[in-house]
Design an enzyme around this catalytic site. Structure first.
Site, short mmCIF file in Angstrom:
data_model
loop_
_atom_site.label_atom_id
_atom_site.label_comp_id
_atom_site.label_asym_id
_atom_site.label_seq_id
_atom_site.Cartn_x
_atom_site.Cartn_y
_atom_site.Cartn_z
N GLU A 84 0.84 -1.22 0.00
CA GLU A 84 0.00 0.00 0.00
C GLU A 84 0.87 1.26 0.00
O GLU A 84 1.79 1.38 0.81
CB GLU A 84 -0.91 -0.01 1.23
CG GLU A 84 -1.87 1.16 1.23
CD GLU A 84 -2.86 1.13 2.40
OE1 GLU A 84 -3.18 0.02 2.87
OE2 GLU A 84 -3.28 2.21 2.82
N LYS A 275 -7.10 -0.74 11.48
CA LYS A 275 -6.54 -1.20 10.20
C LYS A 275 -5.26 -0.42 9.91
O LYS A 275 -4.26 -0.99 9.47
CB LYS A 275 -7.59 -0.98 9.09
CG LYS A 275 -7.21 -1.53 7.74
CD LYS A 275 -6.38 -0.58 6.91
CE LYS A 275 -6.06 -1.19 5.56
NZ LYS A 275 -5.11 -0.39 4.78
N ASP A 291 3.67 -14.49 11.23
CA ASP A 291 2.33 -14.84 10.77
C ASP A 291 1.39 -13.66 11.01
O ASP A 291 0.90 -13.46 12.12
CB ASP A 291 1.87 -16.09 11.54
CG ASP A 291 0.51 -16.57 11.13
OD1 ASP A 291 -0.24 -15.81 10.50
OD2 ASP A 291 0.18 -17.73 11.47
N HIS A 388 -1.77 10.45 0.04
CA HIS A 388 -2.18 9.24 -0.66
C HIS A 388 -2.14 9.44 -2.17
O HIS A 388 -1.71 8.58 -2.92
CB HIS A 388 -3.62 8.90 -0.29
CG HIS A 388 -3.71 7.70 0.59
ND1 HIS A 388 -4.69 7.51 1.50
CD2 HIS A 388 -2.91 6.62 0.69
CE1 HIS A 388 -4.52 6.38 2.13
NE2 HIS A 388 -3.44 5.82 1.66
C1 MEV Z 1 -5.42 3.41 5.25
O1 MEV Z 1 -4.78 2.23 4.85
C2 MEV Z 1 -5.37 3.57 6.73
C3 MEV Z 1 -6.16 4.75 7.30
O2 MEV Z 1 -7.51 4.68 6.82
C4 MEV Z 1 -6.12 4.62 8.78
C5 MEV Z 1 -7.03 5.55 9.52
O3 MEV Z 1 -8.06 5.96 8.98
O4 MEV Z 1 -6.72 5.82 10.71
C6 MEV Z 1 -5.60 6.05 6.82
#
Ligand code: MEV
Length: 439
Positions: A84, A275, A291, A388
């Site tokens: 990513e 995430k 893992d 991004h």
């Molecule tokens: C993207 O991979 C992760 C984010 O969405 C985490 C977040 O929103 O805190 C940017």
């Protein structure tokens, strides 16, 4: 013929041929493409092939590092394997930001792992419970041949409990085993011990005439290890945060803290928040051959431990201090598994100074905290798309086979515009036709 018996018995090339014949109309280009990712050194390729089954080729993943991490007063560079965009950049920025404010602190809060023998017992519950202390001695003694090496390394079985689960499921009990597995992740060791316990339990129930019908349902490590726990933290005076993304320190700190609190109360936000944490944790976990599925499963269960899925990180703003921390349960290894086999895993461990499992736990927690800091810093100030989109733009440009000159032009062009696939394509078409006309 899209169904086949005995696929696993074919040679690697035959497997590719079958796939290409059945799914790519026999297109030789596809076969060549798959084979083009084979490692040129056949011995290395053989190592990759043997990690899994039906291996046809390798799937590449970017491998990079985030330098400038000051952790417990030592400098580290964190290896990361992740596809990513923006994750490594966010990590590196967070590493640098905190290295100028005292660095990251990390401490181990526990290293106990868990395995379970799940069984049913139709019979006299009291007899089972009364005999448990004898059973426990026999389990510990009878599995010594399996634990002797781990015992010598300072690990082994710490405790065995009989857990009565009949309130949830009729006749259901567990042997809940607590273990220390030192520098190995321990799943193989734990599973061997558990399977031996299951045999010993069966034999015990018959020999002691426990008047009941015992059925072993399954014996397996638990990937939920709330007592194999690490804490990572950062802190500084609020004023020392400086101007962040255009915001004065107090305003930034308050927004940041509110963003964490939102993830503490709202499962939808918490899922995305966590995430992002796992963007950091997993990339290090993968780079060190661990893992990531086990680590993620564990983290998410821990995040739900109070009955509602919530943030793994926390923030406080007391007495003019900004404190931000994570408690993360995770079972990792720096010996066994892929650690001595995968050439890049070996390199990752070298980059980290050949850490023991406890150190690696600390690095993972730091990676998660840094990643979350980077994400929240962007989200609460300039927004996530700015960073991004630059990386996204590069992906689009690569997809459209842009030259270096075209890439530089596009990066400049999109500095103050919203990136989209179509606008990038149109821009490239314009550049290319302008070049043709100029010739
Ligand atoms: C993207 O991979 C992760 C984010 O969405 C985490 C977040 O929103 O805190 C940017």
């Amino acid at each position: 013929m899209k169904q086949i018996n005995g696929y696993s018995k074919l040679t690697k090339e035959q497997k590719i041929d079958w796939l290409v014949a059945n799914y790519f109309k026999g297109d030789a280009c596809v076969k060549n493409e798959l084979m083009s990712y084979w490692h040129e050194d056949v011995r290395v390729q053989k190592i990759f092939d043997d990690f899994s089954e039906n291996t046809l080729t390798n799937m590449y993943m970017p491998y990079g590092v985030a330098p400038n991490f000051l952790i417990n007063d030592e400098w580290y560079c964190l290896p990361m394997a992740i596809e990513e965009s923006s994750v490594v950049a966010a990590m590196s920025n967070a590493g640098k930001f905190w290295s100028e404010r005292g660095g990251f602190h990390a401490e181990i809060l526990g290293t106990t792992k868990i395995g379970q023998v799940h069984f049913t017992f139709k019979g006299d519950k009291e007899k089972l419970k009364n005999n448990f202390s004898d059973l426990k001695i026999e389990l510990l003694e009878g599995s010594k041949y399996l634990t002797v090496n781990m015992d010598a390394r300072g690990g082994g079985v710490l405790d065995v409990e009989l857990v009565d689960m009949t309130q949830y499921l009729e006749d259901y009990y567990q042997l809940k085993v607590s273990l220390e597995t030192c520098d190995s992740m321990g799943a193989n060791f734990i599973n061997s011990v558990l399977e031996e316990y299951a045999n010993l339990l069966k034999e015990f129930v018959v020999r002691k005439n426990l008047d009941g019908e015992l059925k072993i349902i399954l014996s397996i490590v638990s990937n939920y290890t709330p007592d194999c726990l690490v804490r990572a933290s950062v802190e500084c005076k609020i004023e020392d945060l400086g101007i962040v993304g255009g915001l004065p320190p107090q305003e930034f700190a308050e927004k940041f803290s509110m963003a964490v609190k939102i993830a503490e109360v709202d499962p939808h936000r918490a899922t995305t928040h966590n995430k992002g944490i796992f963007n950091g944790v997993d990339s290090l976990i993968i780079a060190t051959g661990n893992d990531f599925r086990a680590v993620e499963a564990c983290g998410h269960t821990y995040a739900s431990r109070n009955g509602r899925y919530a943030s793994l990180t926390h923030c406080s703003l007391d007495n003019g201090m900004f404190k931000f921390w994570i408690d993360l349960p995770l079972a990792v290894g720096t010996v066994g598994g892929l650690t001595q086999l995968h050439p890049l895993v070996k390199r990752s461990l070298q980059i980290l100074g050949n850490p023991d499992a406890k150190q690696l736990m600390q690095f993972c927690a730091v990676a998660g905290l840094a990643q979350n800091f980077g994400a929240l810093r962007a989200l609460t100030t300039v927004g996530i798309q700015q960073g991004h989109m630059k990386m996204h733009l590069l992906n689009i440009l690569n997809y459209l086979e842009a030259t270096e000159e075209e890439k530089n032009h596009a990066l400049e062009y999109f500095k103050d515009k919203v990136v989209s696939f179509t606008t990038t394509r149109v821009l490239l078409e314009q550049l290319r036709s302008a070049k043709k006309t100029a010739k």
